[in-house]
Enzyme design. Structure first.
Site, PDB file in Angstrom:
ATOM      1  N   LYS A  51       0.927  -0.787  -0.369  1.00  0.00           N
ATOM      2  CA  LYS A  51      -0.168   0.075  -0.211  1.00  0.00           C
ATOM      3  C   LYS A  51       0.688   1.370   0.039  1.00  0.00           C
ATOM      4  O   LYS A  51       0.062   2.142  -0.930  1.00  0.00           O
ATOM      5  CB  LYS A  51      -0.926   0.328   1.336  1.00  0.00           C
ATOM      6  CG  LYS A  51      -2.163  -0.530   1.058  1.00  0.00           C
ATOM      7  CD  LYS A  51      -3.186  -1.282   2.876  1.00  0.00           C
ATOM      8  CE  LYS A  51      -4.240  -2.287   2.186  1.00  0.00           C
ATOM      9  NZ  LYS A  51      -4.818  -2.333   3.774  1.00  0.00           N
ATOM     10  N   GLN A  95      -5.055  -1.848   9.405  1.00  0.00           N
ATOM     11  CA  GLN A  95      -5.063  -3.231   8.901  1.00  0.00           C
ATOM     12  C   GLN A  95      -5.468  -3.606   9.645  1.00  0.00           C
ATOM     13  O   GLN A  95      -4.963  -4.227  10.744  1.00  0.00           O
ATOM     14  CB  GLN A  95      -3.195  -3.489   8.587  1.00  0.00           C
ATOM     15  CG  GLN A  95      -3.176  -4.876   7.305  1.00  0.00           C
ATOM     16  CD  GLN A  95      -3.660  -4.392   6.025  1.00  0.00           C
ATOM     17  OE1 GLN A  95      -3.796  -3.632   5.961  1.00  0.00           O
ATOM     18  NE2 GLN A  95      -4.019  -5.603   5.561  1.00  0.00           N
ATOM     19  N   ASP A 118     -11.366   2.555   3.659  1.00  0.00           N
ATOM     20  CA  ASP A 118     -11.794   1.175   3.214  1.00  0.00           C
ATOM     21  C   ASP A 118     -13.330   0.995   2.781  1.00  0.00           C
ATOM     22  O   ASP A 118     -14.097  -0.019   2.380  1.00  0.00           O
ATOM     23  CB  ASP A 118     -11.836   0.130   4.691  1.00  0.00           C
ATOM     24  CG  ASP A 118      -9.992  -0.239   4.451  1.00  0.00           C
ATOM     25  OD1 ASP A 118      -9.289  -0.810   3.941  1.00  0.00           O
ATOM     26  OD2 ASP A 118      -9.450  -0.649   6.201  1.00  0.00           O
TER      27      ASP A 118
END
Ligand code: GUN
Length: 291
Positions: A51, A95, A118
């Site tokens: 990422k 995460q 997200d």
């Protein structure tokens, strides 16, 4: 035809980078993504590393924040509060998975939904369900984008989704059902579905996201179907330097010849997921959905 997610993702990242340079040239701000990584899980380390690299490729600013496995829930909540209030950070992700002693839902709900790139916050999930602008979870958005870029007609087709997770199965079913996205008739199958194999055989579009290596066999696929493989199970492989290889939910070797389109593992859906996070971050930088 084999759907090349790696090439498509590279193309989109290039488009994003061009738009970012255009924004910056006009005096605008570079989008800024922050990622919070807890512990040292191999998969999470790799994802977050990729990422950060994708941010560089897109011309974004990125910040990586690390905690050890013994971080407390209060410390994490305080971190979320700081990121919520940091006016330079456009979007951020925590995460997953989190250590067992942390209440995942409490952390997710603390994220300002306007920075939730997200698309996991209930406000974004709910807005997706009723067709309002919002951040859409990266894997489902990546799958839809692949089908669009390959010119695959979906409207009116029968779509079967294997798996009902919050990250993939559920948002995928929403996207595939809605008029301005997939516009298909959707069936969601899971571990307690009766006649799962028969349901699969009816599918014009079969999306496998159950995390069971090689679960989908040739006799479960209709001739000419579009097959999307979301599986990324790590299976031991002593011939690899890493000691493992990624295994999809579909028996590619026997299924591919029956399909009109199929995604490989690796190189199919996987590369698109991070790319869609970049697209969501660009939208966050542009305040595309929320002021
Ligand atoms: N873990 C596995 N996939 C994801 C994802 O898309 N976002 C976050 N935050 N964690 C993940």
């Amino acid at each position: 035809q084999i759907i090349d997610g790696k090439a498509t993702a590279a193309e989109i990242k290039k488009e994003i980078a061009e738009e970012v340079e255009h924004i910056v040239a006009g005096g605008g701000k570079r989008p800024h993504l922050a990622a919070v990584l807890i512990g040292h899980d191999g998969g999470s380390e790799t994802y977050v590393h990729n990422k950060v690299l994708a941010c560089e490729a897109c011309g974004f600013q990125s910040t990586l924040i690390r905690y050890e496995d013994d971080v407390t829930e209060e410390e994490l909540l305080a971190c979320v509060d700081r990121l919520n209030n940091d006016t330079d950070v456009d979007g951020f992700i925590i995460q997953l998975p989190l250590p067992a002693h942390i209440n995942k839902q409490r952390i997710i709900e603390r994220i300002d939904y306007r920075k939730d790139v997200d698309g996991f916050h209930p406000v974004n999930v709910g807005r997706l369900a009723i067709g309002l602008p919002c951040y859409i979870s990266a894997t489902p958005l990546g799958i839809l984008t692949l089908m669009r870029r390959y010119g695959i007609k979906t409207s009116g087709k029968k779509c079967v989704i294997l798996g009902r997770s919050n990250i993939v199965g559920k948002p995928m079913s929403q996207l595939m059902m809605q008029k301005h996205y997939g516009d298909t008739t959707v069936t969601v199958c899971h571990s307690h579905s009766a006649n799962l194999e028969e349901e699969c055989r009816q599918a014009d579009i079969l999306i496998a996201a159950i995390g069971k290596p090689e679960f989908v066999k040739a006799d479960m696929v209709k001739e000419g179907a579009v097959v999307i493989d979301v599986g990324t199970t790590r299976v031991p492989d002593p011939t690899r330097k890493s000691g493992f290889r990624l295994c999809g939910d579909v028996r590619f070797d026997e299924v591919a010849s029956k399909c009109s389109y199929i995604t490989p593992v690796p190189g199919g859906v996987g590369p698109m997921t991070i790319c869609m996070l970049m697209l969501n971050t660009l939208a966050a930088g542009k305040k595309a959905y929320y002021d």
